[in-house]
Motif scaffolding. Structure first.
Motif, PDB file in Angstrom:
ATOM      1  N   PHE A  65       0.813  -1.223   0.000  1.00  0.00           N
ATOM      2  CA  PHE A  65       0.000   0.000   0.000  1.00  0.00           C
ATOM      3  C   PHE A  65       0.844   1.271   0.000  1.00  0.00           C
ATOM      4  O   PHE A  65       0.351   2.352   0.318  1.00  0.00           O
ATOM      5  CB  PHE A  65      -0.941  -0.013   1.220  1.00  0.00           C
ATOM      6  N   VAL A  66       2.117   1.148  -0.377  1.00  0.00           N
ATOM      7  CA  VAL A  66       3.055   2.271  -0.281  1.00  0.00           C
ATOM      8  C   VAL A  66       2.603   3.492  -1.095  1.00  0.00           C
ATOM      9  O   VAL A  66       2.786   4.621  -0.662  1.00  0.00           O
ATOM     10  CB  VAL A  66       4.493   1.815  -0.655  1.00  0.00           C
ATOM     11  N   LEU A  67       1.982   3.279  -2.250  1.00  0.00           N
ATOM     12  CA  LEU A  67       1.556   4.423  -3.064  1.00  0.00           C
ATOM     13  C   LEU A  67       0.444   5.221  -2.379  1.00  0.00           C
ATOM     14  O   LEU A  67       0.339   6.427  -2.572  1.00  0.00           O
ATOM     15  CB  LEU A  67       1.125   3.975  -4.466  1.00  0.00           C
ATOM     16  N   LYS A  68      -0.359   4.544  -1.563  1.00  0.00           N
ATOM     17  CA  LYS A  68      -1.398   5.240  -0.791  1.00  0.00           C
ATOM     18  C   LYS A  68      -0.762   6.159   0.256  1.00  0.00           C
ATOM     19  O   LYS A  68      -1.381   7.123   0.699  1.00  0.00           O
ATOM     20  CB  LYS A  68      -2.349   4.251  -0.133  1.00  0.00           C
ATOM     21  N   GLY A  69       0.476   5.872   0.646  1.00  0.00           N
ATOM     22  CA  GLY A  69       1.203   6.735   1.569  1.00  0.00           C
ATOM     23  C   GLY A  69       1.566   8.069   0.933  1.00  0.00           C
ATOM     24  O   GLY A  69       1.743   9.075   1.614  1.00  0.00           O
ATOM     25  N   PHE A  70       1.681   8.064  -0.397  1.00  0.00           N
ATOM     26  CA  PHE A  70       1.976   9.297  -1.124  1.00  0.00           C
ATOM     27  C   PHE A  70       0.702  10.074  -1.409  1.00  0.00           C
ATOM     28  O   PHE A  70       0.689  11.299  -1.396  1.00  0.00           O
ATOM     29  CB  PHE A  70       2.716   8.986  -2.435  1.00  0.00           C
ATOM     30  N   SER A  71      -0.387   9.353  -1.685  1.00  0.00           N
ATOM     31  CA  SER A  71      -1.678   9.993  -1.972  1.00  0.00           C
ATOM     32  C   SER A  71      -2.775   8.951  -1.809  1.00  0.00           C
ATOM     33  O   SER A  71      -2.598   7.796  -2.208  1.00  0.00           O
ATOM     34  CB  SER A  71      -1.682  10.519  -3.408  1.00  0.00           C
ATOM     35  N   LYS A  72      -3.917   9.366  -1.265  1.00  0.00           N
ATOM     36  CA  LYS A  72      -5.005   8.392  -1.090  1.00  0.00           C
ATOM     37  C   LYS A  72      -5.498   7.846  -2.425  1.00  0.00           C
ATOM     38  O   LYS A  72      -6.139   6.811  -2.475  1.00  0.00           O
ATOM     39  CB  LYS A  72      -6.138   8.967  -0.245  1.00  0.00           C
ATOM     40  N   GLU A  73      -5.172   8.548  -3.535  1.00  0.00           N
ATOM     41  CA  GLU A  73      -5.549   8.067  -4.865  1.00  0.00           C
ATOM     42  C   GLU A  73      -4.584   6.987  -5.385  1.00  0.00           C
ATOM     43  O   GLU A  73      -4.819   6.398  -6.432  1.00  0.00           O
ATOM     44  CB  GLU A  73      -5.568   9.218  -5.888  1.00  0.00           C
ATOM     45  N   GLY A  74      -3.487   6.752  -4.670  1.00  0.00           N
ATOM     46  CA  GLY A  74      -2.515   5.747  -5.118  1.00  0.00           C
ATOM     47  C   GLY A  74      -3.123   4.359  -5.166  1.00  0.00           C
ATOM     48  O   GLY A  74      -3.973   4.015  -4.352  1.00  0.00           O
ATOM     49  N   ARG A  75      -2.674   3.574  -6.126  1.00  0.00           N
ATOM     50  CA  ARG A  75      -3.189   2.201  -6.248  1.00  0.00           C
ATOM     51  C   ARG A  75      -2.370   1.247  -5.386  1.00  0.00           C
ATOM     52  O   ARG A  75      -1.273   1.576  -4.939  1.00  0.00           O
ATOM     53  CB  ARG A  75      -3.152   1.752  -7.711  1.00  0.00           C
ATOM     54  N   ASP A  76      -2.902   0.061  -5.155  1.00  0.00           N
ATOM     55  CA  ASP A  76      -2.157  -0.985  -4.464  1.00  0.00           C
ATOM     56  C   ASP A  76      -1.147  -1.573  -5.442  1.00  0.00           C
ATOM     57  O   ASP A  76      -1.418  -1.671  -6.646  1.00  0.00           O
ATOM     58  CB  ASP A  76      -3.090  -2.119  -4.008  1.00  0.00           C
ATOM     59  N   LEU A  77       0.013  -1.973  -4.926  1.00  0.00           N
ATOM     60  CA  LEU A  77       0.982  -2.668  -5.769  1.00  0.00           C
ATOM     61  C   LEU A  77       0.520  -4.116  -5.951  1.00  0.00           C
ATOM     62  O   LEU A  77      -0.109  -4.683  -5.052  1.00  0.00           O
ATOM     63  CB  LEU A  77       2.366  -2.669  -5.119  1.00  0.00           C
ATOM     64  N   THR A  78       0.837  -4.700  -7.101  1.00  0.00           N
ATOM     65  CA  THR A  78       0.544  -6.118  -7.304  1.00  0.00           C
ATOM     66  C   THR A  78       1.511  -6.927  -6.442  1.00  0.00           C
ATOM     67  O   THR A  78       2.515  -6.403  -5.951  1.00  0.00           O
ATOM     68  CB  THR A  78       0.741  -6.522  -8.777  1.00  0.00           C
ATOM     69  N   ASP A  79       1.235  -8.214  -6.280  1.00  0.00           N
ATOM     70  CA  ASP A  79       2.150  -9.072  -5.510  1.00  0.00           C
ATOM     71  C   ASP A  79       3.536  -9.080  -6.146  1.00  0.00           C
ATOM     72  O   ASP A  79       4.542  -9.024  -5.444  1.00  0.00           O
ATOM     73  CB  ASP A  79       1.594 -10.498  -5.414  1.00  0.00           C
ATOM     74  N   ALA A  80       3.587  -9.132  -7.480  1.00  0.00           N
ATOM     75  CA  ALA A  80       4.877  -9.155  -8.185  1.00  0.00           C
ATOM     76  C   ALA A  80       5.637  -7.848  -7.968  1.00  0.00           C
ATOM     77  O   ALA A  80       6.859  -7.863  -7.752  1.00  0.00           O
ATOM     78  CB  ALA A  80       4.661  -9.409  -9.680  1.00  0.00           C
ATOM     79  N   GLU A  81       4.928  -6.715  -8.029  1.00  0.00           N
ATOM     80  CA  GLU A  81       5.573  -5.418  -7.805  1.00  0.00           C
ATOM     81  C   GLU A  81       6.081  -5.291  -6.374  1.00  0.00           C
ATOM     82  O   GLU A  81       7.174  -4.792  -6.125  1.00  0.00           O
ATOM     83  CB  GLU A  81       4.590  -4.272  -8.083  1.00  0.00           C
ATOM     84  N   THR A  82       5.286  -5.778  -5.419  1.00  0.00           N
ATOM     85  CA  THR A  82       5.667  -5.735  -4.008  1.00  0.00           C
ATOM     86  C   THR A  82       6.932  -6.550  -3.785  1.00  0.00           C
ATOM     87  O   THR A  82       7.882  -6.091  -3.140  1.00  0.00           O
ATOM     88  CB  THR A  82       4.519  -6.266  -3.117  1.00  0.00           C
ATOM     89  N   THR A  83       6.966  -7.755  -4.345  1.00  0.00           N
ATOM     90  CA  THR A  83       8.126  -8.639  -4.212  1.00  0.00           C
ATOM     91  C   THR A  83       9.372  -8.009  -4.838  1.00  0.00           C
ATOM     92  O   THR A  83      10.451  -8.034  -4.240  1.00  0.00           O
ATOM     93  CB  THR A  83       7.828 -10.013  -4.862  1.00  0.00           C
ATOM     94  N   ALA A  84       9.215  -7.424  -6.032  1.00  0.00           N
ATOM     95  CA  ALA A  84      10.356  -6.796  -6.720  1.00  0.00           C
ATOM     96  C   ALA A  84      10.882  -5.595  -5.933  1.00  0.00           C
ATOM     97  O   ALA A  84      12.101  -5.395  -5.829  1.00  0.00           O
ATOM     98  CB  ALA A  84       9.949  -6.368  -8.131  1.00  0.00           C
TER      99      ALA A  84
END
Length: 108
Positions: A65-84
């Motif tokens: 959920f790191v992008l939500k930390g930048f803005s509430k409009e941020g999307r969730d990262l996919t599992d692959a993106e999170t792992t990378a």
């Protein structure tokens, strides 16, 4: 402290829009929002905003959920993106990102 106290809202929006449909690249994102040009001290302030539970680490659950930390409009990262993202930043292999690892990734 709000993220917009540290970074410009329009740069955050532009970076979030850039990664809305394409694979998230943390280094490119950090550069787009102006973090690469920030002092280590200010990058660490950004880390503290993103460390939702205040543990001193960004764990895999928070990273999704790191992008939500930048803005509430941020999307969730996919599992692959999170792992990378975790793999790119977690230099000591403990399964979480410490403040110095985070700063190191931003300024790499």
């Amino acid at each position: 402290m709000a993220m917009t106290d540290l970074l410009k809202a329009e740069e955050i929006k532009k970076a979030l829009d850039a990664f809305a449909a394409e694979t998230f690249d943390p280094k490119k994102f950090f550069e787009m929002v102006g973090m690469k040009a920030m002092s280590a001290e200010n990058v660490k302030k950004v880390f503290q905003v993103l460390d939702v539970d205040g543990s001193g680490f960004i764990e895999e659950e928070e990273l999704k959920f790191v992008l939500k930390g930048f803005s509430k409009e941020g999307r969730d990262l996919t599992d692959a993106e999170t792992t990378a993202f975790l793999k790119a930043a977690d230099k000591d292999g403990d399964g979480k990102i410490g403040i110095d690892e985070f700063e190191g990734l931003v300024h790499e």
